[in-house]
Design an enzyme around this catalytic site. Structure first.
Site, PDB file in Angstrom:
ATOM      1  N   LYS A  72       0.878  -1.168   0.000  1.00 54.36           N
ATOM      2  CA  LYS A  72       0.000   0.000   0.000  1.00 54.36           C
ATOM      3  C   LYS A  72       0.912   1.214   0.000  1.00 54.36           C
ATOM      4  O   LYS A  72       1.608   1.482   0.984  1.00 54.36           O
ATOM      5  CB  LYS A  72      -0.905   0.025   1.228  1.00 54.36           C
ATOM      6  CG  LYS A  72      -1.877   1.191   1.165  1.00 54.36           C
ATOM      7  CD  LYS A  72      -2.553   1.524   2.466  1.00 54.36           C
ATOM      8  CE  LYS A  72      -3.125   2.927   2.376  1.00 54.36           C
ATOM      9  NZ  LYS A  72      -3.445   3.471   3.702  1.00 54.36           N
ATOM     10  N   GLY A  80      -7.883   9.517   9.621  1.00 60.25           N
ATOM     11  CA  GLY A  80      -8.177   9.653  11.034  1.00 60.25           C
ATOM     12  C   GLY A  80      -9.215  10.706  11.375  1.00 60.25           C
ATOM     13  O   GLY A  80      -9.562  10.887  12.533  1.00 60.25           O
ATOM     14  N   ALA A 111      -9.382   5.755   4.246  1.00 61.79           N
ATOM     15  CA  ALA A 111      -9.238   6.983   5.038  1.00 61.79           C
ATOM     16  C   ALA A 111     -10.550   7.750   5.137  1.00 61.79           C
ATOM     17  O   ALA A 111     -11.240   7.966   4.150  1.00 61.79           O
ATOM     18  CB  ALA A 111      -8.172   7.917   4.467  1.00 61.79           C
ATOM     19  N   GLY A 112     -10.865   8.143   6.340  1.00 62.08           N
ATOM     20  CA  GLY A 112     -12.002   9.013   6.566  1.00 62.08           C
ATOM     21  C   GLY A 112     -13.254   8.300   7.057  1.00 62.08           C
ATOM     22  O   GLY A 112     -14.153   8.933   7.604  1.00 62.08           O
ATOM     23  N   ASN A 160      -8.875   2.051   9.759  1.00 63.03           N
ATOM     24  CA  ASN A 160      -7.960   1.878  10.878  1.00 63.03           C
ATOM     25  C   ASN A 160      -8.420   2.682  12.100  1.00 63.03           C
ATOM     26  O   ASN A 160      -8.953   2.131  13.056  1.00 63.03           O
ATOM     27  CB  ASN A 160      -6.528   2.272  10.472  1.00 63.03           C
ATOM     28  CG  ASN A 160      -5.502   1.905  11.541  1.00 63.03           C
ATOM     29  OD1 ASN A 160      -5.828   1.634  12.678  1.00 63.03           O
ATOM     30  ND2 ASN A 160      -4.250   1.879  11.164  1.00 63.03           N
ATOM     31  N   THR A 161      -8.273   4.003  12.031  1.00 64.39           N
ATOM     32  CA  THR A 161      -8.547   4.832  13.212  1.00 64.39           C
ATOM     33  C   THR A 161      -9.947   4.607  13.796  1.00 64.39           C
ATOM     34  O   THR A 161     -10.113   4.547  15.022  1.00 64.39           O
ATOM     35  CB  THR A 161      -8.397   6.322  12.846  1.00 64.39           C
ATOM     36  OG1 THR A 161      -7.114   6.535  12.255  1.00 64.39           O
ATOM     37  CG2 THR A 161      -8.533   7.200  14.075  1.00 64.39           C
TER      38      THR A 161
END
Lengths: 259, 259, 259, 259
Positions: B98, B159, B185-186, B207-208
């Site tokens: 990635k 995040g 993301a987001g 992830n976050t």
């Protein structure tokens, strides 16, 4: 256990499904099963009460498995709605009702004044009333105060699939409610249902988005997952939204690389 | 079967999970399990390559169960990113990556020029490259043309939990892509993940929103459900959005009631 | 005075208007006048350079009043765009250019790689370059670094009238820019233009929303007002958005009334 | 001429301004002037009716220039609101009223039931009533039917500056209304005001966004421009929103260039 309590009843599923608009009774039956719903709404006016010998809607609904929630779809006045609810009870259906009083043929928006009036009458008559309303927090409190067992604000007009256009007002309703808040109407996809649940709604009622999907049975399953996803996320406690980024991969104290 | 194919590999799960930011390795391990993810991303720069004898990240990841996707988080230049990917391969990790090239410390937005350049180099070096990009449809086509095995547009800054702020451009990317589109993301909640999948994204990388949820393990499960809900809905074919309402309970030809 | 400075030039109006798509040259001329614009863009490829004796676009533009900003609409490659800009200069038009490099016929989205390359070449050739770009903050910084005198992120695809779909990224571009940010493409109504200006954009470039309005001249005037409204509000300092209400009419210490 | 007709009165300006929350009476006076408003709302409960000899609010309002619209801010019940309106008339203020019945201290949301009841009473008592309501289209029709001279749906909670959160319902109200629709509460910037007018609202009522701006007088002017921009655009007929782009610069039949 995370049970949904509406009035005197208790349920494990937080997805309520409607029974209208399916292409066939078989498709409806299979969609109900795929959805995991325990409460299903039926428009009393759609029931064929004459005894024709033909199989009807109720022949495809297992009364051991589902709790029927009669609704007053098609009623335009207090009187019509009250009589329809009473007729349902007289037929032996459970003494609760999803109350719809809808004078508007185009947007199918509910009448706040008549809905409050009919709720009072039906509560006094011993019904558990689940009123369908515009997302008006003050009206929601009135209904709660006169004894509604839940409030059911619309996300957007019935069958429009536009999702939660009234989101900020639904949030206020949830914040202030002491009875379960069921988001009704407008949900078009599982993301809408998940969002409602993430905000703290107690349940979602869906009909058109399942019945009119290209594959109704698969969409019923998708909605089940969406409601469960949103409920789990609500309980898990989501991260706050923030304008700036925060690195997923903290990098302090790492050995230098490259360059 | 509905498999996700990325380059030479095939997967059943459409949720990719990151391994950063958890409160403990145990929580990370349990979240991975709850998510059902088969691909997990690891920032190479976070790996402790010295042999200290202390348990590290990789000790908590079952290599039989998960495919590790190394990422180049923390790399600001083409050279750093390429070297980091090559180092991962040299360590015996799978020869795919990635690719993140991120010069911006505040919004962590990816560099379009450097990402394209690094993709070319790594593809020529035999890597399967999954580049992280802003939601730019033309850039996505460039990357596809030089051999990226997927494109990974961001929904909003890493995040930030703001969801799919770039929705219309992500739709264009999906419409034009010949490789899988992974929204990265987001994503802050299952409703965001479901929405991405309903639009036709092939997968989501999160992830976050999991690691920083109050209950990470439960949120991992919620995200699993959200991704599955969205995928099922995409396949089921949702109803169109429309401005006007359509009655869930058709009432034509019914006996008159009340009034 | 609140002047707009782009490269070596200075203007009072913050509305740039395009000259394409009008129903007649007369309507174009009147719209330009109603808009108060001082900079007007002209697609070089639309100019009839043959000497037919017929009145053409330039005959309807007063050179004392308007500064023509040639654009490279229709150019798909670096070479086409550079040659078009150079041809415009050779014709005696001002040595600046709105740079469009657009390979995509459907969404008319700009090419980030080719736009950066063409900007470098034209800056070295002495042009003041105003590149049209997707709302990518990192690309915007690259362009600024190579000498672009402004950056022109799109709000949404050209002519789509969808407004500022890329709002959050445009905000980041504005926050980071050291050159004026001109929002270009997608503005459909004065509310869109006002919003861009309220966020701190330096100017708006509009074409389709004026030329294709039912009454182009009146819409040109409406856009003028919208841009001015947004600029004035930006300078005035708007109230923050907040979730809860605050009473407009403070009532503390008042005499009791009624009830 | 494009006049705003409310009941028996006629106005040129479509911006109504509130008089609360300014830092000084002088700032209020200058803001009123900059806004071009002809109708200004005054909370009766804020008026100092004792004769202290100190200058009060009314000393800063030129009665030749402005028409005062008394409002019932701070009233929580039908009785309070009716008495307040009657008191205003007894003081010699015009026999019309912006009716607010607001039991909710946090979100300042209006009471639909009490507002309808108070409207009936005041209409019978000869008042022209302008009720402040949640954006409920059915309630709006009730109010119109009992004689309200306008309906004033909120965009978002008073003073919140969140803009038109209720947009789709406001559109339905406008579509169905036979009296002017004045968007009230929630407007935070000229872009919000312009948007309301573009949709066909007849006017906007603004207070906090002007009074609490860093520069109130300049924001009053910005709001004037925003309202005028939106009105002009509504009349000009905006382009439709569309998903795909359409070239601003048609290029058919042009001479080949470059490459």
């Amino acid at each position: 256990m995370d049970k949904l309590k509406i009035g005197s009843r208790e349920f494990s599923s937080r997805l309520l499904l409607g029974t209208g608009k399916y292409r066939s009774f078989e498709e409806m039956r299979d969609s109900l099963e795929a959805s995991g719903a325990e409460i299903i709404t039926v428009a009393l006016r759609r029931l064929d009460l004459s005894n024709t010998g033909q199989p009807g809607l109720l022949d495809f609904i297992d009364p051991q498995r589902y709790t029927i929630l009669p609704n007053t779809a098609g009623c335009k006045t207090v009187q019509e709605a009250v009589q329809t609810a009473q007729l349902a009870a007289a037929m032996g259906l459970p003494r609760w009702v999803k109350l719809e009083v809808i004078p508007d043929p185009q947007y199918l928006l509910p009448d706040p004044i008549a809905t409050l009036e009919a709720t009072k009458i039906l509560v006094e008559d011993g019904f558990e009333v689940l009123p369908y309303i515009n997302a008006d927090p003050i009206l929601a409190r009135y209904l709660q105060d006169v004894g509604a067992v839940t409030v059911m604000p619309l996300g957007s007009p019935i069958g429009s699939g536009q999702g939660l256009l009234n989101l900020p007002q639904i949030q206020i309703i949830i914040e202030q409610a002491q009875v379960p808040v069921v988001v009704d109407a407008g949900i078009g996809a599982p993301s809408d249902a998940a969002l409602a649940m993430e905000l703290g709604a107690s349940a979602c009622l869906i009909n058109t988005a399942v019945a009119k999907a290209q594959n109704a049975v698969q969409m019923a399953h998708a909605m089940k997952l969406g409601v469960e996803a949103g409920r789990a996320a609500f309980q898990a406690g989501r991260i706050p939204r923030q304008v700036y980024a925060t690195a997923s991969s903290p990098l302090t104290g790492l050995p230098a690389l490259g360059s």
